[in-house]
Design an enzyme around this catalytic site. Structure first.
Site, PDB file in Angstrom:
ATOM      1  CD  GLU A  89      11.947  -2.457  13.815  1.00 40.19           C
ATOM      2  OE1 GLU A  89      12.554  -2.476  14.886  1.00 40.19           O
ATOM      3  OE2 GLU A  89      11.400  -3.449  13.336  1.00 40.19           O
TER       4      GLU A  89
ATOM      5  CG  ASN B 180      -1.866   1.148   1.292  1.00 40.33           C
ATOM      6  OD1 ASN B 180      -1.606   2.215   0.721  1.00 40.33           O
ATOM      7  ND2 ASN B 180      -2.979   0.966   1.971  1.00 40.33           N
TER       8      ASN B 180
END
Ligand SMILES: Cc1cc2nc3c(=O)[nH]c(=O)nc-3n(C[C@H](O)[C@H](O)[C@H](O)COP(=O)(O)OP(=O)(O)OC[C@H]3O[C@@H](n4cnc5c(N)ncnc54)[C@H](O)[C@@H]3O)c2cc1C
Lengths: 704, 331
Positions: free
Chosen positions: A662, A588
Site C-alpha cells: 500500500e 523479490n
C-alpha cells in the site's frame, strides 16, 4: 532479532503461480469441478432507505430450472453478528440501494439471472440522504477511525496558528472510490451434511472468514473450511466477509446442493465496500524557514446507517513531520449508503493527497523548494508519540528521487514550461505507510525423501506472497527453492491474518521463519535424519509480537510526476512518474517492482479518474460500471519507474520487511496535483482532476 | 437475460420477413452493443436476426474519389483501409479513437451508426428513462448528466449519441444506404438519419422495423481538404468522447476558408453538424476572434445542465483551436 540469511530472498524469482494463471490452469473460486452445482443470483434493493413490504416470487418460481427464491422470512437463519453487511435476508430493513433483498437459486446461471429480473419487491420507502453536508449537525466522532484513535491533540495548535508568520489553510476533497479488482466477488459453497461447510471463496482472509462464517451459521470452530487458492485481486474489498459468501452458504443449504455465486461488475459497486469520500481541512503553520510549528488536519467522511467504517484520512499527519503542535480529528455522518470498507491504503491515500498538496502550497507560499521543505521537516522521533523510528528512509528517498527524476534546476514558477500546445509541469509528494504485523500460525514439515513443506493460511491476492514466502522458507532451511513446497490459502492451515494492511509478508513470514527454525531444531534432535513418520512443527507468533519493542515503524517513499495539460482543451497526461521507496528488505525485486508500479498506477488512477458518483435522487452509485467509473488504462501510463533504497532494520521482524502493498499508492495523487499546479498555475483541491476542474485554470480564472 | 432464439437468414428479404413477422426480433451485427444491453435487461428481444451472412463487408473506392462502405465492414478494417486513410483520414482517426482493438474488430459500420446512448439511466432498468420506457421520465436531468448533451436535447431526453465514427461521417457528408422493409433501396443523408428527441426520444433514427442498413456512401472529399478528428476524453484511451470534433477545411489561395465542415461528438443526441458556425466561417479568414465568435454562435442554442455546462466552453475552444490549425494560420 536474528534475520534469515539471504540466498533465495533478494533474487528475482518468478511467480510460483504465474504459469498456472496465464495458462488458465489456476482454479478460481467458482471453477471447481462439482457435481450438480446450482447458481444463486441476488436481487438488489431499488430504494435507498425503507423496508421490504412484500416479495412476489411467483413469476420467478415459474421459470423452469428455478429451485428456490430466498427472501426475508424465507431464508436460512443466521446468528447475530457485529457487522450487519453479512446478515442478509434476516430482516426487512433496507439501508441502502443495492442491498441484497432476495435471491434466486436455479440450475444455471442464466436462468437464475433471468428469473431474478422477475422477482417483484414492494417497499415502504423513506426519504434518503447520500451526500455529505460538511456543516451537518449530524456529524459525530466515531469511536475509531479504522483502528486509529479518532482524534489527537498535542501542544497548542490554535495559539501556534495565530502566532505563526505563515499559515496555509485549505480544504481538499476526495470522492468515493471503488476497489475494482479484476475478479469480482465469487464463491462456491458446498455443505457436507448439516454441520460441515466448504467455501471456495475469493477471499483475502481465509482463516478469519472461516471463523466468521462458522459463527454466523452457529457451527463449531473448524466446521467451516475456506479455500482461496487463486484470487483476482482484492484491494481491501475481500478482507471482511460481506454478502456473497454468506449468500452462497445460505443458498446451498436451502437447495441442498453446491451453489455458486458470482457478482457482476455492476453489483460490486454496492456489494463491496467502497472507500468513503473525504472532506479534509488542513492548516499548516510555519516559520519563515519552512519549519512547521503546527499541523491541524480534520477529516470528514460518511458511513452507513448500520455500521461505522470511517476513512482515517487525518491519521497520516500524526507521524510524518516534526512539529510541536499537532492536532488531528475525524468526524462522520451516517448516510443511506453501503458500509464503506478498506481500500488500498485506507485513510492514508486520501489523507496524503490533502497533506502533501498542502505542503506543496506552503512551499510555493514560502518560496522554498518542495523537496527541501520536506527535508527541513524531517524528524527522528514520531511527533505524536515521541517514540524513535525503527528506521526512516524518507530523506534518502527524497534525494534519490530528485536525482533520478532530474529535479535540480527546476524553475519553480508556475506555468513556466510549455511544449507546443501543452503546458508542462512537475511535482512531487511523499509516500508513507505504517508497518503492521499480526500474529500468525504456520506449520513446517520434513519428509523422509528430503522434502520440506510449509503451511500457512496466507493468501496470494496477486501480490506474490506465495512466491516470497517460499523464498523465506528455503533460505531459513538452507535449501534450494524447489525443495520447499509452500501451501497457502486453506483455512485449515491455522490462524493467520488477512492479506491487508501490507502486513502479510511480515506476519506470515515471521511464522514461517519460526516454524522452520523449530523444525530444524527438531531435526537436530534427530541427528539430522528425518524419522520415518516425518517431522511436523506448528508455531504461533502471538507471544513474539507481544514483545515487540516500542518503536514507531513506517515505510517511506517519494514520488515525482511530470504532467502535460493541453492548453486549449485541458486534457491531462502524465508522461513521467517515478517513485523511490524505503520499505525494509525487498525479498523479490520482480514481484516487489510489480507491486510498487501497480500501486503508483492505482494512485495515478485516483488522481485522474476514479469518482464514485452518488446519485442524490436514487441513492446509488450512478456510474456503476467501468464505462462510467474509469480506472487508468494502459495509455494513461507512460514512463513509470519504481526504485528502492537498501534498508536494513533490525526492529521489524525476522524477515526484515515493512510491507509494500500500500505504500506506493500513497502520495501519487498529490504529486500529480502538485505538477498540475506547476504546469497551469492553478490548484485543484478536489479529486479526480477532471477537465471541468482543470479548464478554468487555463484561462486564469480561479478554479472551483 | 431473457431466453431468445437466434436466426441467420440467407438474404435481406428473409431477414426483413423475419423482422416483420416477429415484433420482438432485432438485428444482430457485431453484437458489441446489443448483447451488452441484453445482459443489462435494457433490451429483451425474443429473437436475434443475424445479418452478417449477407451484409456487405466490402469497401469500394470509386474513380471519382468517393467510397461505398458495406454495413458489415468492421471498424478495424475500415480504419486500416489504405484508401480511407489517404482520402478520408478524419474517418480513420475517429474509428481508431473509439473503443478498443478487440471491440473494433467485432463492431460493424451499421451497428456503430445504430449503437445506443451510454446514458447511465438508459442502461439501468431500475430507474426511469423516457428513451427506454416512454413516459417514465428523465432521471438524468436531475441526476448524473455530466457526460450528456448540451445542444439539440429536449426536456424529455438529454442523451448523447456515443459514436466517434458517425461524427467523422457527418463531417464528410455521408449518405446512409437503407433497404426498406418492402425491398426499396434508399439513400438518406446522415444529417437526416438521426431524429431529434423532442417528445419521442425512443425514436432515434429513421430506421423502421424490417429496414436494414446496407452501407454508407461518402462523396469525394473536397480537393485540397485538410481534416482532423480530435477527441477530448477523460482518459487517454478506451473512453467515450467528452467532446470531439471532426473538421474538414479547404483554404482558398487568399487565406480565407473556402469550405469548412464541422461535426461534434459528445454534445448532442446525434453527431452534431455545426452549420451555424460553418456558415459564419465560410469565406472568412480564420482569425481566432472570428473562429471563436462562429463557435459561440453555434452554441447560442445550447441548453446545458449544471454539471455539463463546461462542455459548451470546451466545444468552443476545441472548434477554435482545430479550425485555426487546419486553416493554417499561426495562433
Ligand atoms: C466497452 C466499449 C467501449 C466502447 N467505446 C466506444 C468509443 O469510444 N467510441 C465509439 O464510437 N464506440 C464505442 N463503443 C461502441 C461500439 O462502437 C459499438 O458497440 C459498435 O460499433 C456496435 O457495432 P456492432 O456491429 O457490434 O452492433 P450490434 O451491437 O450488433 O448492433 C447495434 C445496433 O444496431 C442494429 N444494427 C446493426 N446492424 C444493423 C443493420 N445492418 N441494419 C439495421 N440495424 C442494424 C442492431 O439491431 C442494434 O440495435 C464501445 C463499446 C463498448 C462495449
Amino acid at each position: 532479532m536474528t534475520m534469515t540469511t539471504s540466498r533465495a530472498t533478494g533474487a528475482s524469482v518468478q511467480r510460483a503461480d504465474g504459469y498456472a494463471k496465464v495458462t488458465g490452469a489456476a482454479t478460481y473460486s467458482t471453477e471447481w469441478p462439482l457435481q450438480n452445482p446450482a447458481y444463486a443470483w441476488p436481487v438488489l434493493s431499488t430504494v435507498a432507505r425503507g423496508a421490504v413490504r412484500a416479495v412476489d416470487d411467483s413469476a420467478a418460481l415459474a421459470v423452469p430450472g428455478v429451485l428456490a427464491v430466498l427472501r426475508p422470512g424465507a431464508a436460512p437463519e443466521l446468528q447475530p453478528a457485529d457487522d450487519p453487511e453479512m446478515l442478509i435476508l434476516q430482516h426487512s430493513r433496507v439501508d441502502y440501494r443495492g442491498q441484497v433483498v432476495a435471491a434466486v437459486v436455479a440450475t444455471s446461471l442464466e436462468v437464475a439471472r433471468y428469473a431474478s429480473s422477475l422477482v417483484r419487491v414492494d417497499y415502504t420507502v423513506e426519504p434518503h440522504e447520500v451526500l455529505i453536508d460538511p456543516d451537518s449537525d449530524e456529524l459525530f466522532t466515531p469511536t475509531t477511525a479504522v483502528g486509529n484513535p479518532p482524534a489527537s491533540d498535542k501542544g497548542d495548535v490554535d495559539a501556534a496558528l495565530l502566532a505563526a508568520p505563515h499559515v496555509l489553510d485549505a480544504t481538499y476533497t476526495t470522492p468515493p472510490q471503488h476497489t475494482s479488482s479484476m475478479e469480482p466477488y465469487a464463491c462456491t459453497a458446498v455443505w457436507d451434511g448439516e454441520r460441515e461447510l466448504t467455501l471456495y471463496n475469493s477471499d483475502q482472509g481465509p482463516a478469519i472468514t472461516a471463523g466468521t462464517i462458522s459463527a454466523l451459521f452457529g457451527l463449531p470452530a473448524g466446521a467451516v473450511r475456506i479455500v482461496a487458492d487463486y484470487i483476482g485481486g482484492g484491494f481491501g474489498a475481500k478482507a471482511f466477509v460481506r454478502s456473497v459468501p454468506v449468500l452462497a452458504a445460505m443458498a446451498a443449504k436451502a437447495v441442498d446442493r453446491p451453489v455458486k455465486v458470482m457478482a457482476t461488475r455492476q453489483q460490486m459497486f454496492s456489494l463491496a465496500g467502497h472507500r468513503g469520500p473525504t472532506v479534509q481541512r488542513v492548516r499548516l503553520a510555519a516559520d519563515p524557514s519552512g519549519r512547521l510549528v503546527a499541523i491541524d488536519h480534520q477529516a470528514i467522511s460518511h458511513t452507513s446507517r448500520h455500521a461505522d467504517f470511517v476513512e482515517a484520512a487525518a491519521a497520516v499527519s500524526r507521524s510524518l513531520y516534526a512539529t510541536p503542535n499537532l492536532r488531528t480529528g475525524h468526524r462522520a455522518v451516517r448516510l443511506d449508503v453501503p458500509t464503506p470498507g478498506p481500500m488500498r491504503a485506507p485513510g492514508i491515500a486520501p489523507g496524503l493527497f490533502a497533506l502533501e498538496s498542502a505542503m506543496d502550497e506552503l512551499a510555493h507560499q514560502l518560496g522554498i523548494d518542495p523537496v527541501e521543505l520536506r527535508v527541513r521537516n524531517d524528524t527522528d522521533v514520531d511527533p505524536s508519540t515521541g517514540r524513535p523510528f525503527s528506521s526512516r528512509g524518507l530523506v534518502e528517498c527524497l534525494r534519490e528521487g530528485a536525482e533520478r527524476f532530474g529535479w535540480a534546476g527546476r524553475d519553480p514558477a508556475p506555468r513556466s514550461g510549455r511544449q507546443g500546445d501543452w503546458l508542462v509541469g512537475t511535482g512531487m509528494a511523499v509516500s508513507t505507510f505504517p508497518v503492521h504485523m499480526a500474529p500468525s500460525t504456520a506449520t513446517a514439515l520434513a519428509t523422509v525423501d528430503g522434502g520440506f513443506e510449509v503451511r500457512v493460511t496466507a493468501v496470494d491476492i496477486g501480490t506474490g506472497a506465495r512466491t516470497v514466502l517460499a523464498q523465506v522458507a528455503a533460505d531459513e532451511l538452507g535449501v534450494e527453492l524447489d525443495q520447499v513446497t509452500l501451501r497457502v490459502a486453506h483455512s485449515d492451515y491455522g490462524m493467520a491474518p488477512f492479506a491487508g494492511g501490507s502486513a502479510g509478508t511480515a506476519s506470515w513470514g515471521w511464522a514461517v521463519v519460526k516454524a522452520v527454525r523449530a523444525l530444524r531444531e527438531r531435526l537436530d534432535q534427530h541427528g539430522g535424519v528425518v524419522p520415518a513418520e516425518g517431522l511436523e512443527v506448528t508455531v504461533d507468533t502471538t507471544a513474539d509480537l507481544a514483545e515487540l519493542s516500542a518503536y514507531s515503524r513506517h515505510s517511506y517513499g517519494a514520488q515525482f510526476a511530470e504532467v502535460r495539460v493541453h492548453v486549449h482543451t485541458g486534457e491531462l497526461r502524465v508522461p513521467r512518474l517515478y517513485g523511490v521507496f524505503a520499505a525494509g528488505r525487498i525479498l523479490n525485486p520482480r514481484t516487489a517492482r510489480s507491486q510498487l508500479l501497480g500501486g503508483m498506477i492505482f494512485g495515478l488512477s485516483m488522481a485522474l479518474h476514479e469518482d464514485g458518483v452518488l446519485d442524490p435522487v436514487f441513492g446509488d452509485f450512478a456510474n456503476h460500471d467501468f464505462a462510467g467509473y474509469h480506472i487508468a488504462a494502459n495509455a494513461d501510463v507512460a514512463d513509470l519507474r519504481a526504485h528502492w533504497i537498501e534498508e536494513h532494520d533490525d526492529e521489524l521482524n525476522p524477515v526484515g520487511v515493512k510491507g509494500i502493498g500500500e505504500l506506493s499508492n500513497t502520495g501519487t495523487a498529490a504529486a500529480i496535483a502538485n505538477a498540475v499546479f506547476h504546469a497551469t498555475g492553478h490548484r485543484v483541491r478536489d479529486l479526480p482532476i477532471t477537465l471541468e476542474r482543470l479548464r478554468p485554470g487555463l484561462r486564469g480564472e480561479p478554479v472551483g | 437475460m431473457k431466453p431468445f432464439t437466434y436466426q441467420r437468414p440467407a438474404d435481406p428479404a428473409d431477414a426483413a420477413e423475419l423482422l416483420l413477422a416477429q415484433p420482438d426480433a432485432v438485428v444482430l451485427a457485431g453484437g458489441t452493443n446489443l448483447v451488452d444491453l441484453m445482459k443489462l435487461g435494457v433490451l429483451q428481444p425474443g429473437s436475434l436476426v443475424d445479418v452478417s451472412g449477407f451484409t456487405s463487408d466490402r469497401i469500394e473506392h470509386r474513380a471519382d474519389g468517393g467510397v461505398l462502405i458495406g454495413a458489415g465492414v468492421r471498424n478495424a478494417d475500415l480504419a486500416g483501409d489504405l484508401g480511407v486513410r489517404q482520402r478520408f483520414p478524419v474517418l480513420a482517426e475517429a474509428l481508431l479513437a473509439g473503443a478498443s482493438g478487440q471491440l473494433r474488430s467485432m463492431a460493424t459500420t451499421g451497428g456503430n451508426l445504430l449503437q445506443r446512448t451510454r446514458c447511465a439511466y438508459f442502461q439501468d432498468v431500475s430507474k426511469p428513462c423516457n428513451k427506454r420506457e416512454p413516459g417514465s421520465g428523465c432521471a438524468a436531468i436531475t441526476g448524473q448528466h455530466r457526460d450528456l448533451g448540451v445542444i439539440g436535447t429536449s426536456d424529455k431526453c438529454v442523451a448523447t449519441h456515443p459514436s466517434d465514427m458517425a461524427v467523422a461521417l457527418a463531417a464528410l457528408d455521408a449518405v446512409v444506404h437503407l433497404r426498406r422493409a418492402d425491398g426499396e433501396q434508399v439513400g438518406v443523408p446522415l444529417s437526416e438519419f438521426y431524429l431529434a428527441p423532442g417528445d419521442t426520444p425512443e425514436r432515434e433514427t429513421i430506421v423502421d422495423r424490417g429496414d436494414l442498413v446496407t452501407g454508407v456512401e461518402l462523396p469525394p472529399a473536397p480537393a485540397g481538404a485538410r481534416m482532423r478528428y480530435h477527441k477530448v476524453r477523460d482518459r487517454a484511451s478506451f473512453a467515450f468522447a467528452v467532446v470531439s470534433v471532426a473538421a474538414v477545411v479547404v483554404r482558398a489561395a487568399d487565406g480565407t476558408l473556402a469550405d469548412v465542415r464541422i461535426a461534434l461528438g459528445g454534445v448532442a443526441p446525434m453527431p452534431w453538424r455545426a452549420r451555424v458556425a460553418e456558415a459564419a466561417l465560410r469565406g472568412q479568414r480564420p482569425e481566432p476572434a472570428v473562429l471563436r465568435a462562429a463557435a459561440q454562435a453555434e452554441f447560442a442554442a445550447a441548453r446545458p445542465l449544471p454539471d455539463n455546462a463546461f462542455k459548451v466552453d470546451l466545444a468552443i475552444d476545441l472548434i477554435t483551436a482545430t479550425i485555426a490549425d487546419l486553416g493554417g494560420l499561426p495562433r
